[in-house]
Structures are given as C-alpha cells and as structure tokens.
Design a protein around this motif. Sequence first.
Motif, PDB file in Angstrom:
ATOM      1  N   GLY A  75     -15.665  -4.245   4.222  1.00  0.00           N
ATOM      2  CA  GLY A  75     -16.235  -4.746   2.972  1.00  0.00           C
ATOM      3  C   GLY A  75     -17.150  -3.730   2.293  1.00  0.00           C
ATOM      4  O   GLY A  75     -17.609  -3.958   1.182  1.00  0.00           O
ATOM      5  N   VAL A  82     -18.195  -2.804  -6.241  1.00  0.00           N
ATOM      6  CA  VAL A  82     -16.910  -3.403  -5.891  1.00  0.00           C
ATOM      7  C   VAL A  82     -17.248  -4.587  -4.998  1.00  0.00           C
ATOM      8  O   VAL A  82     -18.111  -4.474  -4.142  1.00  0.00           O
ATOM      9  CB  VAL A  82     -16.046  -2.414  -5.067  1.00  0.00           C
ATOM     10  CG1 VAL A  82     -14.664  -2.977  -4.833  1.00  0.00           C
ATOM     11  CG2 VAL A  82     -15.979  -1.065  -5.740  1.00  0.00           C
ATOM     12  N   SER A  83     -16.584  -5.710  -5.186  1.00  0.00           N
ATOM     13  CA  SER A  83     -16.901  -6.855  -4.334  1.00  0.00           C
ATOM     14  C   SER A  83     -16.441  -6.562  -2.913  1.00  0.00           C
ATOM     15  O   SER A  83     -15.501  -5.794  -2.699  1.00  0.00           O
ATOM     16  CB  SER A  83     -16.214  -8.104  -4.858  1.00  0.00           C
ATOM     17  OG  SER A  83     -14.879  -8.140  -4.393  1.00  0.00           O
ATOM     18  N   SER A 111       0.820  -1.198   0.000  1.00  0.00           N
ATOM     19  CA  SER A 111       0.000   0.000   0.000  1.00  0.00           C
ATOM     20  C   SER A 111       0.860   1.258   0.000  1.00  0.00           C
ATOM     21  O   SER A 111       0.570   2.216  -0.689  1.00  0.00           O
ATOM     22  CB  SER A 111      -0.901  -0.006   1.226  1.00  0.00           C
ATOM     23  OG  SER A 111      -0.677   1.122   2.009  1.00  0.00           O
ATOM     24  N   PRO A 150     -17.488  -0.284   0.469  1.00  0.00           N
ATOM     25  CA  PRO A 150     -16.578   0.675  -0.185  1.00  0.00           C
ATOM     26  C   PRO A 150     -16.738   2.106   0.323  1.00  0.00           C
ATOM     27  O   PRO A 150     -15.875   2.942   0.081  1.00  0.00           O
ATOM     28  CB  PRO A 150     -16.953   0.568  -1.664  1.00  0.00           C
ATOM     29  CG  PRO A 150     -18.288  -0.095  -1.704  1.00  0.00           C
ATOM     30  CD  PRO A 150     -18.396  -0.937  -0.476  1.00  0.00           C
ATOM     31  N   ALA A 208     -14.942  -8.406  -0.833  1.00  0.00           N
ATOM     32  CA  ALA A 208     -13.583  -8.870  -0.566  1.00  0.00           C
ATOM     33  C   ALA A 208     -12.556  -7.882  -1.123  1.00  0.00           C
ATOM     34  O   ALA A 208     -11.592  -7.516  -0.455  1.00  0.00           O
ATOM     35  CB  ALA A 208     -13.384 -10.245  -1.176  1.00  0.00           C
ATOM     36  N   GLN A 209     -12.820  -7.428  -2.337  1.00  0.00           N
ATOM     37  CA  GLN A 209     -11.902  -6.490  -2.975  1.00  0.00           C
ATOM     38  C   GLN A 209     -11.850  -5.187  -2.177  1.00  0.00           C
ATOM     39  O   GLN A 209     -10.777  -4.645  -1.896  1.00  0.00           O
ATOM     40  CB  GLN A 209     -12.397  -6.203  -4.394  1.00  0.00           C
ATOM     41  CG  GLN A 209     -11.404  -5.405  -5.237  1.00  0.00           C
ATOM     42  CD  GLN A 209     -12.044  -5.001  -6.569  1.00  0.00           C
ATOM     43  OE1 GLN A 209     -13.086  -5.541  -6.960  1.00  0.00           O
ATOM     44  NE2 GLN A 209     -11.424  -4.073  -7.260  1.00  0.00           N
ATOM     45  N   SER A 210     -13.051  -4.717  -1.811  1.00  0.00           N
ATOM     46  CA  SER A 210     -13.124  -3.490  -1.039  1.00  0.00           C
ATOM     47  C   SER A 210     -12.363  -3.638   0.272  1.00  0.00           C
ATOM     48  O   SER A 210     -11.609  -2.759   0.680  1.00  0.00           O
ATOM     49  CB  SER A 210     -14.584  -3.150  -0.782  1.00  0.00           C
ATOM     50  OG  SER A 210     -14.687  -2.300   0.330  1.00  0.00           O
ATOM     51  N   SER A 211     -12.565  -4.783   0.906  1.00  0.00           N
ATOM     52  CA  SER A 211     -11.931  -5.035   2.182  1.00  0.00           C
ATOM     53  C   SER A 211     -10.406  -5.014   2.042  1.00  0.00           C
ATOM     54  O   SER A 211      -9.701  -4.414   2.843  1.00  0.00           O
ATOM     55  CB  SER A 211     -12.408  -6.386   2.702  1.00  0.00           C
ATOM     56  OG  SER A 211     -12.092  -6.514   4.061  1.00  0.00           O
ATOM     57  N   ARG A 212      -9.925  -5.651   0.993  1.00  0.00           N
ATOM     58  CA  ARG A 212      -8.473  -5.697   0.756  1.00  0.00           C
ATOM     59  C   ARG A 212      -7.920  -4.299   0.559  1.00  0.00           C
ATOM     60  O   ARG A 212      -6.950  -3.888   1.180  1.00  0.00           O
ATOM     61  CB  ARG A 212      -8.187  -6.536  -0.499  1.00  0.00           C
ATOM     62  CG  ARG A 212      -7.806  -7.980  -0.212  1.00  0.00           C
ATOM     63  CD  ARG A 212      -7.161  -8.661  -1.418  1.00  0.00           C
ATOM     64  NE  ARG A 212      -7.804  -8.414  -2.698  1.00  0.00           N
ATOM     65  CZ  ARG A 212      -8.873  -9.086  -3.159  1.00  0.00           C
ATOM     66  NH1 ARG A 212      -9.415 -10.035  -2.431  1.00  0.00           N
ATOM     67  NH2 ARG A 212      -9.397  -8.806  -4.346  1.00  0.00           N
ATOM     68  N   GLU A 213      -8.583  -3.545  -0.326  1.00  0.00           N
ATOM     69  CA  GLU A 213      -8.087  -2.199  -0.631  1.00  0.00           C
ATOM     70  C   GLU A 213      -8.127  -1.320   0.615  1.00  0.00           C
ATOM     71  O   GLU A 213      -7.241  -0.513   0.848  1.00  0.00           O
ATOM     72  CB  GLU A 213      -8.930  -1.576  -1.741  1.00  0.00           C
ATOM     73  CG  GLU A 213      -8.585  -2.181  -3.088  1.00  0.00           C
ATOM     74  CD  GLU A 213      -9.467  -1.635  -4.206  1.00  0.00           C
ATOM     75  OE1 GLU A 213     -10.268  -0.726  -3.943  1.00  0.00           O
ATOM     76  OE2 GLU A 213      -9.340  -2.164  -5.324  1.00  0.00           O
ATOM     77  N   HIS A 214      -9.179  -1.535   1.360  1.00  0.00           N
ATOM     78  CA  HIS A 214      -9.347  -0.720   2.547  1.00  0.00           C
ATOM     79  C   HIS A 214      -8.232  -0.975   3.554  1.00  0.00           C
ATOM     80  O   HIS A 214      -7.603  -0.043   4.071  1.00  0.00           O
ATOM     81  CB  HIS A 214     -10.715  -1.012   3.176  1.00  0.00           C
ATOM     82  CG  HIS A 214     -11.087  -0.011   4.204  1.00  0.00           C
ATOM     83  ND1 HIS A 214     -10.607  -0.080   5.476  1.00  0.00           N
ATOM     84  CD2 HIS A 214     -11.825   1.105   4.140  1.00  0.00           C
ATOM     85  CE1 HIS A 214     -11.059   0.954   6.151  1.00  0.00           C
ATOM     86  NE2 HIS A 214     -11.808   1.690   5.359  1.00  0.00           N
TER      87      HIS A 214
END
Length: 336
Positions: free
Chosen positions: A80, A40-41, A19, A82, A43-49
């Motif tokens: 999760g 946004v999925s 990051s 966004p 899981a994806q949101s969670s990862r980016e977050h």
Amino acid sequence: MKTSRKFIMAAAVLLGSWSLAAHADKIELPALGASQQAPVSAAQSSREHLAQDAKCTRCHDENESKPVLAFFQTPMGVTGDPRTPTCQSCHGASLAHLRGPVNGKIAPPDVVFNKGGMYPESSASQRASACLACHSGTQRTHWEGSPHQVNGLACSDCHKVHSAVDPVRTKGMQQTVCYTCHKDRRADFMKLSHHPVPEGKMMCSDCHNPHGSVGPFLMKKATINETCWSCHADKRGPFLWEHEPVVENCTNCHNPHGSNIAPLLKARPPFLCEECHDGPHQSANMFGPGVAGPSTATGFSAIPGSPADGGVGEGCLNCHIMVHGSNNPAGAYLHR
Ligand code: HEC
Ligand code: HEC
Ligand code: HEC
Ligand code: HEC
Ligand code: HEC
Ligand code: HEC
Ligand code: HEC
Ligand code: HEC
Ligand code: HEC
Ligand code: HEC
C-alpha cells in the motif's frame, strides 16, 4: 498469516495477465518520499504494485523451492506504500528472463543477488546500486570508500530481503552475520568479560556503522571515545585532573569486544599501568621501609604497611581509584 499470503498470491496471479500487457517493458523506481509528491491511495498503490510483481510471481511464489513472498511481511514490502520496490526495482527489468525458457534454457535476470544459485552473482557495484537507488544518504552517506565497499561487499552480503526477519538488524542475531567473516570477534565475545552482545542486549551496530563512517574502524561516532561516551557518559568529564591515556583513547586500556580480565582490560594491573609507568614507584624508592622518598611531603610514607612489602604496591588501583580522571581539588594523583 497463511490466508493473507494466499490472498497475495491469488491477487498476484489474477492481476498478472493484465500487468504483462500493460507494463511489459518499463519499470519505474519510486523514490523515497514520492508519496508526498503524488498522492496515491493505498488500495490503488497496492493493486498496481501486485500487478507489477505478478510478472515474476506467476513463476516465483511460495510453491517454489526458493520461496520469495516473505518479502511482503517486511517493512519494505508494504504494497500500500507507493515507495515500495517491485521485483524489478531490485532485480532489474529482466526482459530476457521474463520470456521464460527458450529451448529449455532461461536467461538470467539482470541482477542476481544470491551466491550459489543457478546463475553467477552480479558484481558488487551492480547489487549495491539496486539498493542505493532508494537508500543512498543517511546512514549510508559514507558507503563509497568504506572498508566494506572497498572489499567488495554489497548490501545483500548482510541483508536478507526475502525473509520476514532480517537477522542483521535483529538483536541477538546480528552478530552471527558478522561472525561469518569476523571469526576472531566471536572468540572475543566468548571471553569472561564482554559487552552483552551474546546476551542479545547490545549489537555490534551500537558501536559500528557497517555502512561507513567518518571515524576509524567504522565507528558510529567520529572517534572511538565519542562512541564510548554515548553510553558511558560518566567517563567523559571534563575532569579537573585528567588521565592522559583516557582522554586519548579508551582502547589504551580496554578491549571493547572482550577480555578474560574484567572489566574488559587489556592487561591485569599493575602490568597494565606499567606499560606506561615504570614499576611501583621504584624510581623514587618511596615505598622502601623507612626510606624517606619525595613522597614524604604528601604524607605518603605514613600509610601503614609499606606498599613495596608483600606486593601491596602492585595494587595500583587500591590507591589510584580515579583512574578515569578526578574532580577532587587534591586528586592530581588520581587517588581521590
Ligand atoms: C516464466 C517463468 C519465470 C518468470 C516470469 C520469472 N522467472 Fe525467475 N526464474 C525462472 C526459472 C525457471 C528460474 C531458474 C531457477 C529456478 O528454478 O528457480 C528462475 C530463476 C530466477 C532467479 C535466480 C534464482 C537462483 O537460484 O539463482 C531470480 C533471482 C529470478 N528468477 C528472479 C525473477 C524476477 C525478478 C522475475 C520478474 C522480473 C522473474 N524471475 C520472472 C522462471 C521465471
Ligand atoms: C528490495 C530488493 C528486492 C526485491 C523488491 C525483490 N528481491 Fe528478490 N532478491 C533480492 C536479494 C537481495 C536476494 C538475495 C537473497 C536474499 O537476500 O534474501 C534475492 C533473491 C531472489 C531469488 C532467489 C532466491 C533464493 O532463495 O535463492 C528469487 C527467485 C527472487 N529474489 C525473486 C524475486 C521476486 C519474484 C520478487 C518480487 C516478488 C523479488 N525477488 C523482489 C532482492 C530483492
Ligand atoms: C524502490 C525503492 C527501494 C529499493 C530499490 C530498495 N528499497 Fe529498501 N526500503 C524501501 C522502502 C520504501 C522502505 C521502507 C522505509 C520506511 O518505512 O521508512 C525500505 C526499507 C528497507 C529497510 C529497513 C526496513 C525497516 O525495518 O525499516 C532495509 C534494511 C532495506 N530497505 C534494505 C534494502 C536492500 C538491501 C535493498 C536492495 C537489495 C533495498 N532495500 C532496495 C525502498 C526500497
Ligand atoms: C556489513 C553488513 C552490512 C552491509 C554490507 C550493509 N548493511 Fe545495511 N544494515 C546493517 C546493519 C547491522 C543495520 C542495522 C543498523 C542499526 O540498527 O543501527 C543496517 C540497517 C540498514 C537499513 C535500515 C536503517 C536505515 O538506515 O534506514 C537500511 C535501509 C540498510 N541497512 C540498507 C543498506 C544498503 C542499501 C546497503 C548497501 C549499500 C547496506 N545496507 C549494506 C548491516 C549492513
Ligand atoms: C562497545 C563497542 C563495540 C562493540 C559492541 C563492537 N565493537 Fe568492534 N570495535 C570497537 C572498537 C573501539 C574498535 C577499534 C579498536 C580495537 O579494535 O580495539 C573495534 C574494531 C573492530 C574491528 C576491526 C578490528 C581490527 O583489528 O581490525 C572489527 C572487525 C570489529 N570491531 C567487529 C565487531 C563485531 C563483529 C562486533 C559484534 C559482534 C563488534 N565489533 C562489536 C568497538 C566495538
Ligand atoms: C561478507 C563478509 C563480511 C561481513 C558479513 C561483515 N564484514 Fe566487516 N569486514 C569485512 C571485510 C572484508 C573487511 C575489511 C578487511 C578487514 O579489515 O578485515 C571488514 C572490515 C570491518 C571492520 C574494520 C574496519 C576498519 O576500518 O578496519 C569493522 C569494524 C567491521 N568490518 C564490522 C562488521 C560488522 C559490525 C559486521 C556485521 C554487521 C560485519 N563487519 C560484517 C567483511 C565482512
Ligand atoms: C550502546 C551502549 C554502549 C556503548 C556505545 C559502549 N558501552 Fe560499554 N557497556 C555497555 C553496557 C550495557 C555494559 C554492561 C553493563 C553491565 O553489564 O552492567 C557495558 C560495560 C562496559 C565495561 C565494563 C565491563 C564489565 O565487565 O563490567 C567497560 C569497561 C566498557 N563498557 C567500556 C566501553 C568502551 C571502552 C566503549 C567504547 C569502545 C564502550 N564501553 C561503549 C554499553 C555500552
Ligand atoms: C589507563 C587505563 C584506562 C583507560 C584509558 C580507560 N579505562 Fe576504563 N577502566 C580502567 C580500569 C583499570 C578499570 C577498573 C576499575 C576498577 O576496577 O575499579 C576500568 C573500568 C571501566 C568501567 C567499568 C567500571 C566503571 O567505572 O564503570 C567502564 C565502564 C570503563 N572503564 C569505561 C571506560 C571508558 C569509556 C574509557 C574511555 C573514555 C576508559 N574506560 C578508559 C582503566 C582504563
Ligand atoms: C597508555 C599509557 C598509560 C597507561 C596504560 C596508564 N597510564 Fe597513567 N598516565 C599516563 C600518562 C601519559 C600520564 C600523564 C603524564 C605524566 O605526567 O606522566 C599519566 C598519569 C598518571 C597519574 C598522575 C601522575 C601525574 O604526575 O600527573 C597517575 C597516578 C597514573 N597515571 C596512574 C596510572 C594507573 C594506576 C594506571 C593503571 C590502571 C595507569 N596510570 C595506566 C599514561 C598511562
Ligand atoms: C598505597 C597506595 C599506592 C599504591 C599501591 C600505588 N600508588 Fe602511585 N601514588 C600514590 C600516591 C599517594 C602518590 C602521590 C605521590 C607523592 O606522594 O609524591 C602516587 C603517585 C603516583 C604517580 C605519579 C608520581 C610519579 O612518580 O610519577 C604515578 C605515575 C603512580 N603513582 C603510579 C602508580 C602505579 C603504576 C602503581 C602500581 C604499580 C601505583 N602507583 C601504586 C599511592 C599509591
């Protein structure tokens, strides 16, 4: 609970290095409702977050003297989602702070919310803007110009975001937050007759919108009476025979917070009534034993035991039982 927190910390640390390279100088404020615009999925949101947060959580976590990760247990901290704020959405990009200590000194983050910390608290408008970026409108439509805003309060003077429970929004706890500044209200609610706020059945915010209001005294509704009617609908009328002070303002007779005279009365009858009506029917002398006053026509003097004797006349409510208004065709004097 423990394991999930551990997981969050571990994920934050793992994703941290990635990051830092990818998002070193830019933050985005995800608007509420953004989820509809750009799916946004979770899981994806969670990862980016978590990757965003890792810029900060690599130094600030549960091992510090000031733990911050309880934020993730709040409805606002759903990674999760966004729309969920990152550390930087609230504290600002804080690029100088992110560089860490230089010569043993670390620059403060852009927005510091807590008084008494190692850095001076940011201005009220800076602190409020950090939240209003996502929370303007709705209940906060009248925040600008409200007594709290004008007197230099910001959101974080009432809300705790790094805490699984936000006391100011919790029944039974809210009043303790308000009492820190409104001490006289604590005294009111300790009185014999009071709305069941100390019992945890009601909150200050059942009557007040602390964010701002079109009404007086931060009332939730446009007027005091409308606020009262929202629970005491039976006092709303319309009545065939109204009692003027009731229509005007419930607080003509009631103290909404507390009183030692039940039920929440400002004074004990007859004194309460005599603040506006002079004496127990004295002017017409209609209670005098054997005195035929103007009331004879209505059969009043026929009531056994002259009310003026032995102070019966003082018990205004014994006769005027419909003090809030009457729907009886013969109830002009609020006695039926
Ligand atoms: C290199 C480690 C490091 C990083 C990265 C870091 N901080 Fe800090 N931060 C510190 C230190 C050291 C302090 C001094 C106080 C302390 O020991 O908590 C501090 C203090 C703070 C304070 C003030 C606490 C107080 O008591 O007043 C806030 C708020 C804060 N950081 C937020 C952030 C945010 C938000 C980020 C990410 C944008 C971040 N920090 C990134 C090390 C770091
Ligand atoms: C929704 C806005 C918001 C977000 C997101 C947020 N903070 Fe805070 N932060 C605050 C507020 C407000 C305070 C003041 C204390 C409080 O309200 O709990 C604070 C206080 C702090 C403090 C000082 C804590 C103390 O006990 O003195 C640190 C350190 C901190 N935040 C770091 C972070 C880190 C790291 C993140 C990301 C994981 C983060 N903050 C995310 C609003 C936020
Ligand atoms: C980046 C956008 C963003 C920022 C900035 C932000 N919030 Fe939020 N907040 C949210 C989202 C998303 C929710 C969850 C709303 C929902 O579920 O409808 C939320 C929920 C809340 C809630 C209600 C939680 C609940 O139980 O429903 C409170 C209180 C709150 N935020 C206070 C704050 C405060 C105080 C600040 C500033 C210190 C702040 N927020 C900054 C996005 C944000
Ligand atoms: C004087 C204390 C106080 C201040 C200052 C304050 N709040 Fe609140 N806030 C509350 C209380 C009390 C509630 C619960 C209201 C309820 O349950 O109806 C609340 C509820 C909320 C909620 C959740 C309900 C909703 O409207 O979605 C959000 C979000 C929120 N506040 C954001 C903010 C923001 C943003 C600010 C700063 C501009 C702020 N608050 C300033 C006391 C305060
Ligand atoms: C049943 C509704 C109700 C509840 C519950 C309530 N209030 Fe009030 N409050 C009012 C009304 C009506 C007024 C304005 C008239 C008055 O003060 O008599 C008011 C006025 C105030 C004022 C301004 C008083 C002044 O004289 O300037 C403050 C401060 C206040 N309330 C704080 C609180 C706090 C703190 C709580 C919770 C512990 C609370 N209120 C609970 C109805 C309520
Ligand atoms: C950090 C201090 C602080 C906190 C916490 C706080 N207030 Fe206030 N409040 C003030 C100040 C300052 C004023 C404006 C001066 C005054 O009227 O006393 C005010 C005014 C008010 C008023 C009167 C508005 C008017 O029109 O006269 C009400 C009602 C009120 N607050 C309710 C609340 C409630 C309910 C809470 C808790 C949810 C709360 N306050 C928490 C500081 C605070
Ligand atoms: C959110 C709902 C709600 C609102 C708004 C509300 N009340 Fe009440 N009121 C209650 C409850 C609950 C009780 C307690 C009933 C009980 O104990 O049986 C109560 C009790 C009372 C009592 C009787 C107290 C006693 O000792 O028996 C009076 C008088 C009263 N309210 C006046 C008012 C006035 C005046 C307002 C407007 C300023 C108001 N209420 C606004 C819910 C509300
Ligand atoms: C003229 C003075 C006066 C005004 C104005 C007034 N009340 Fe009352 N209220 C009283 C008195 C006196 C009692 C006690 C009645 C009794 O003991 O029979 C009472 C009792 C109550 C009670 C508890 C008993 C019951 O009847 O449920 C509630 C609730 C109440 N009032 C609500 C309100 C509301 C809401 C308003 C505003 C719409 C209001 N009052 C305006 C004098 C007043
Ligand atoms: C804040 C002032 C105020 C208080 C307190 C008050 N009243 Fe009144 N009352 C009025 C006004 C104004 C009227 C209507 C004007 C008029 O005709 O005199 C009225 C009318 C009445 C009437 C009907 C008389 C008529 O000619 O229509 C009765 C009966 C009455 N009040 C009894 C009471 C009783 C009993 C109390 C105490 C529980 C009380 N009032 C407290 C102001 C008040
Ligand atoms: C024993 C019953 C009784 C008691 C006690 C009583 N009233 Fe009355 N009151 C009446 C009746 C009946 C009327 C109708 C007047 C008539 O017959 O001319 C009336 C009329 C009134 C009126 C309207 C007439 C006027 O003179 O303006 C007011 C105001 C009033 N009462 C206030 C009070 C107040 C205040 C008290 C307490 C101090 C009180 N009453 C005690 C029975 C009573």
